[in-house]
Design a protein around this motif. Structure first.
Motif, mmCIF file in Angstrom:
data_model
loop_
_atom_site.group_PDB
_atom_site.id
_atom_site.type_symbol
_atom_site.label_atom_id
_atom_site.label_comp_id
_atom_site.label_asym_id
_atom_site.label_seq_id
_atom_site.Cartn_x
_atom_site.Cartn_y
_atom_site.Cartn_z
ATOM 1 N N THR A 79 0.834 -1.205 0.000
ATOM 2 C CA THR A 79 0.000 0.000 0.000
ATOM 3 C C THR A 79 0.868 1.254 0.000
ATOM 4 O O THR A 79 0.596 2.208 -0.717
ATOM 5 C CB THR A 79 -0.942 0.004 1.208
ATOM 6 O OG1 THR A 79 -1.779 -1.150 1.140
ATOM 7 C CG2 THR A 79 -1.808 1.246 1.238
ATOM 8 N N PHE A 80 1.943 1.241 0.781
ATOM 9 C CA PHE A 80 2.827 2.406 0.838
ATOM 10 C C PHE A 80 3.811 2.429 -0.331
ATOM 11 O O PHE A 80 4.201 3.489 -0.793
ATOM 12 C CB PHE A 80 3.600 2.442 2.150
ATOM 13 C CG PHE A 80 2.771 2.916 3.305
ATOM 14 C CD1 PHE A 80 2.517 4.259 3.491
ATOM 15 C CD2 PHE A 80 2.226 2.017 4.205
ATOM 16 C CE1 PHE A 80 1.746 4.710 4.544
ATOM 17 C CE2 PHE A 80 1.445 2.453 5.261
ATOM 18 C CZ PHE A 80 1.215 3.800 5.433
ATOM 19 N N TYR A 87 -7.162 2.255 -4.474
ATOM 20 C CA TYR A 87 -7.615 3.601 -4.109
ATOM 21 C C TYR A 87 -7.082 4.026 -2.741
ATOM 22 O O TYR A 87 -6.753 5.189 -2.526
ATOM 23 C CB TYR A 87 -9.141 3.683 -4.127
ATOM 24 C CG TYR A 87 -9.712 3.596 -5.510
ATOM 25 C CD1 TYR A 87 -9.394 4.546 -6.470
ATOM 26 C CD2 TYR A 87 -10.570 2.569 -5.872
ATOM 27 C CE1 TYR A 87 -9.911 4.470 -7.759
ATOM 28 C CE2 TYR A 87 -11.095 2.480 -7.153
ATOM 29 C CZ TYR A 87 -10.759 3.444 -8.087
ATOM 30 O OH TYR A 87 -11.267 3.365 -9.347
ATOM 31 N N LEU A 88 -7.008 3.097 -1.798
ATOM 32 C CA LEU A 88 -6.474 3.421 -0.477
ATOM 33 C C LEU A 88 -5.019 3.865 -0.586
ATOM 34 O O LEU A 88 -4.611 4.846 0.052
ATOM 35 C CB LEU A 88 -6.593 2.227 0.473
ATOM 36 C CG LEU A 88 -5.997 2.419 1.859
ATOM 37 C CD1 LEU A 88 -6.728 3.535 2.601
ATOM 38 C CD2 LEU A 88 -6.036 1.117 2.639
ATOM 39 N N ALA A 89 -4.238 3.169 -1.396
ATOM 40 C CA ALA A 89 -2.834 3.538 -1.579
ATOM 41 C C ALA A 89 -2.709 4.921 -2.214
ATOM 42 O O ALA A 89 -1.842 5.708 -1.834
ATOM 43 C CB ALA A 89 -2.129 2.486 -2.434
ATOM 44 N N ILE A 92 -3.559 7.483 0.548
ATOM 45 C CA ILE A 92 -2.458 7.618 1.512
ATOM 46 C C ILE A 92 -1.294 8.369 0.879
ATOM 47 O O ILE A 92 -0.675 9.231 1.517
ATOM 48 C CB ILE A 92 -2.029 6.240 2.041
ATOM 49 C CG1 ILE A 92 -3.123 5.671 2.937
ATOM 50 C CG2 ILE A 92 -0.713 6.318 2.786
ATOM 51 C CD1 ILE A 92 -2.891 4.259 3.392
ATOM 52 N N SER A 93 -0.989 8.069 -0.376
ATOM 53 C CA SER A 93 0.097 8.764 -1.073
ATOM 54 C C SER A 93 -0.190 10.259 -1.181
ATOM 55 O O SER A 93 0.688 11.089 -0.924
ATOM 56 C CB SER A 93 0.288 8.155 -2.458
ATOM 57 O OG SER A 93 1.252 8.860 -3.176
ATOM 58 N N ASN A 94 -1.421 10.605 -1.537
ATOM 59 C CA ASN A 94 -1.791 12.022 -1.634
ATOM 60 C C ASN A 94 -1.785 12.697 -0.264
ATOM 61 O O ASN A 94 -1.394 13.863 -0.142
ATOM 62 C CB ASN A 94 -3.159 12.175 -2.296
ATOM 63 C CG ASN A 94 -3.102 11.863 -3.775
ATOM 64 O OD1 ASN A 94 -2.083 12.058 -4.414
ATOM 65 N ND2 ASN A 94 -4.201 11.376 -4.307
ATOM 66 N N LEU A 95 -2.216 11.988 0.770
ATOM 67 C CA LEU A 95 -2.188 12.528 2.128
ATOM 68 C C LEU A 95 -0.755 12.817 2.579
ATOM 69 O O LEU A 95 -0.477 13.872 3.152
ATOM 70 C CB LEU A 95 -2.877 11.552 3.092
ATOM 71 C CG LEU A 95 -2.990 12.014 4.532
ATOM 72 C CD1 LEU A 95 -3.951 13.198 4.627
ATOM 73 C CD2 LEU A 95 -3.462 10.871 5.408
#
Length: 129
Positions: A79-80, A87-89, A92-95
């Protein structure tokens, strides 16, 4: 020689491997994936010539519906590591990117004279603490 297009890639049907080599390779693959059903290569030799072509090999994936089982730690890592994996990844990347930009802008703005803390005369440091 027949050609099949798989995702725009031409693959010749005359590239063959022996049925025994195919059996061994697929047994190793299924063991690594944790498939406990076992594997029999004979049904994948459609024409019975003792060899497996690409088109015959591709039926393995259609019939077996291979799935890779990942541990929770592997899922978190992916994910990271791969922001385009889901979509979760991406979220998190945008966050993380927004956090970095906010932190950088805050640091730059804090160095300006208008944003520096002005202490009053009555505000003196406490002694003895």
């Amino acid at each position: 020689r027949r050609e099949h297009g798989i995702r725009g890639v031409a693959v010749a049907d005359d590239y063959k491997i022996s049925l025994e080599a195919f059996q061994i390779a697929m047994e190793r693959l299924f063991f690594a994936l944790g498939d406990l059903d076992g594997f029999d290569a004979k049904p994948y030799d459609a024409n019975g010539d003792g060899c497996v072509t690409w088109s015959e090999f591709f039926h393995v994936y259609r019939k077996k519906e291979l799935r890779i089982r990942l541990s929770p730690w592997e899922r978190i890592y992916l994910t990271f590591e791969q922001p385009d994996s889901c979509y979760l990844a991406q979220f998190i990347s945008n966050l993380i990117l927004c956090s970095i930009i906010t932190s950088s802008v805050s640091f730059i703005v804090s160095t300006t004279a208008e944003c520096k803390l002005q202490t009053a005369e009555w505000c003196k440091p406490l002694k003895g603490i």
